[in-house]
Enzyme design. Structure first.
Site, PDB file in Angstrom:
ATOM      1  N   ARG A  11       0.980  -1.065  -0.076  1.00 15.91           N
ATOM      2  CA  ARG A  11       0.149  -0.037   0.220  1.00 15.91           C
ATOM      3  C   ARG A  11       0.965   1.168   0.012  1.00 15.91           C
ATOM      4  O   ARG A  11       0.247   2.275  -0.141  1.00 15.91           O
ATOM      5  CB  ARG A  11      -0.998  -0.097   1.245  1.00 15.91           C
ATOM      6  CG  ARG A  11      -1.835  -1.271   1.234  1.00 15.91           C
ATOM      7  CD  ARG A  11      -2.478  -1.507  -0.134  1.00 15.91           C
ATOM      8  NE  ARG A  11      -3.560  -2.396   0.035  1.00 15.91           N
ATOM      9  CZ  ARG A  11      -3.752  -3.652  -0.079  1.00 15.91           C
ATOM     10  NH1 ARG A  11      -2.405  -4.249  -0.829  1.00 15.91           N
ATOM     11  NH2 ARG A  11      -4.652  -4.484  -0.078  1.00 15.91           N
ATOM     12  N   LYS A  36      10.559   1.239  29.587  1.00 15.66           N
ATOM     13  CA  LYS A  36       9.672   1.437  28.526  1.00 15.66           C
ATOM     14  C   LYS A  36      10.433   1.031  27.209  1.00 15.66           C
ATOM     15  O   LYS A  36       9.823   0.561  26.210  1.00 15.66           O
ATOM     16  CB  LYS A  36       9.427   3.099  28.558  1.00 15.66           C
ATOM     17  CG  LYS A  36       8.537   3.205  29.552  1.00 15.66           C
ATOM     18  CD  LYS A  36       8.036   4.875  29.326  1.00 15.66           C
ATOM     19  CE  LYS A  36       7.160   5.181  30.598  1.00 15.66           C
ATOM     20  NZ  LYS A  36       6.778   6.805  30.240  1.00 15.66           N
ATOM     21  N   THR A  67      16.130  17.962  27.888  1.00 15.85           N
ATOM     22  CA  THR A  67      16.406  16.872  26.872  1.00 15.85           C
ATOM     23  C   THR A  67      16.289  17.559  25.545  1.00 15.85           C
ATOM     24  O   THR A  67      16.839  17.000  24.321  1.00 15.85           O
ATOM     25  CB  THR A  67      15.567  15.704  27.282  1.00 15.85           C
ATOM     26  OG1 THR A  67      15.923  15.112  28.338  1.00 15.85           O
ATOM     27  CG2 THR A  67      16.009  14.582  26.228  1.00 15.85           C
ATOM     28  N   CYS A  77       2.732  15.975  32.234  1.00 18.46           N
ATOM     29  CA  CYS A  77       1.240  15.203  32.242  1.00 18.46           C
ATOM     30  C   CYS A  77       1.121  14.923  33.433  1.00 18.46           C
ATOM     31  O   CYS A  77      -0.210  14.876  33.943  1.00 18.46           O
ATOM     32  CB  CYS A  77       1.403  14.111  31.379  1.00 18.46           C
ATOM     33  SG  CYS A  77       1.562  14.496  29.493  1.00 18.46           S
TER      34      CYS A  77
END
Ligand code: ZN
Length: 252
Positions: free
Chosen positions: A11, A83, A131, A186
């Site tokens: 695709r 993570k 960062t 957050c």
């Protein structure tokens, strides 16, 4: 490309702007993703599903229950894992052909510069200005394009920087370091889950366009999304001739 790859990426290959050549550039390409959180999750998933040859996923944190509301690389089963490692598992499940390098420490200094020098594009998906500025400095010094994203509450931002081109601004030209911009986390302010998906997916789109050589990316333009009204606006910004990062000393 083998038969499996021709099918998997068919695709993309159908798109005139990508085609076989563009998809081959994606397969041969590489990206550094700084942050495997709300923005880095969708960005990494799309880069891997699209077949980007090598993905370096860097994050010094571990998966927390509060992350799962939006950080779609991670799962309930992988709580407390680093993570970057959790992300590598998710990417391998979507596309085992992609080489994923997991960096489980916070990137800085020479290690950051070396990684930036060794990748085609950098995606800044992190959550703090220290960062962001370190990543920008490395991208300017190594002339590596930078796709920067941010999302907080219902507000999203996107900007692309390409220091291979003359007289284009860098991240520091737009947000000078030491401007007393507070880190909005957050954890304190909250963030609307799909907003991180929208911005992270756009970062993947701009990164893939850069690698494939498809279309154009808008340099010198900051895109701002108000997720409550779902309205976009963009602000133009220029190169700061006094920027200490992208203007060599004595040149203006
Ligand atoms: Zn600059």
């Amino acid at each position: 490309m083998n038969d499996g790859q021709l099918l998997r990426y068919s695709r993309h290959i159908l798109l005139d702007e990508i085609g076989i050549e563009g998809q081959q550039r994606i397969l041969d390409g590489s990206a550094l993703i700084v942050g495997a959180g709300g923005l880095g999750s969708p960005a990494a998933l799309y880069l891997a599903s699209a077949g980007l040859g090598r993905i370096v996923l860097a994050d010094g944190d571990t998966v927390d229950l509060t992350n799962l509301q939006r950080q779609i690389l991670h799962t309930q089963e992988r709580l407390d894992q680093p993570k970057a490692l959790s992300g590598r598992v998710a990417l391998a499940q979507i596309n085992p052909e992609v080489r994923v390098e997991a960096i489980t420490s916070r990137l800085a200094g020479d290690a950051l510069t070396a990684l930036v020098a060794d990748t085609d594009v950098v995606l800044d998906c992190c959550d703090n200005f220290a960062t962001r500025h370190a990543v920008n400095r490395a991208c300017v010094s190594q002339r590596t394009p930078l796709v920067s994203g941010a999302a907080i509450r219902f507000a999203g931002q996107l900007a692309v920087f390409d220091s291979r081109q003359r007289d284009t601004p860098c991240y520091h030209c737009l947000f000078p370091e030491g401007d007393d911009i507070e880190d909005l986390r957050c954890a304190v302010t909250g963030v609307f889950a799909p907003l991180t998906g929208i911005i992270g997916a756009m970062q993947a789109a701009e990164a893939l366009k850069l690698v494939a050589g498809a279309g154009e990316v808008a340099l010198g333009r900051l895109w701002l999304l108000d997720g409550l009204s779902m309205e976009w606006r963009s602000v133009r910004f220029g190169h700061d001739p006094s920027c200490p990062v992208c203007t060599p000393a004595g040149v203006s």
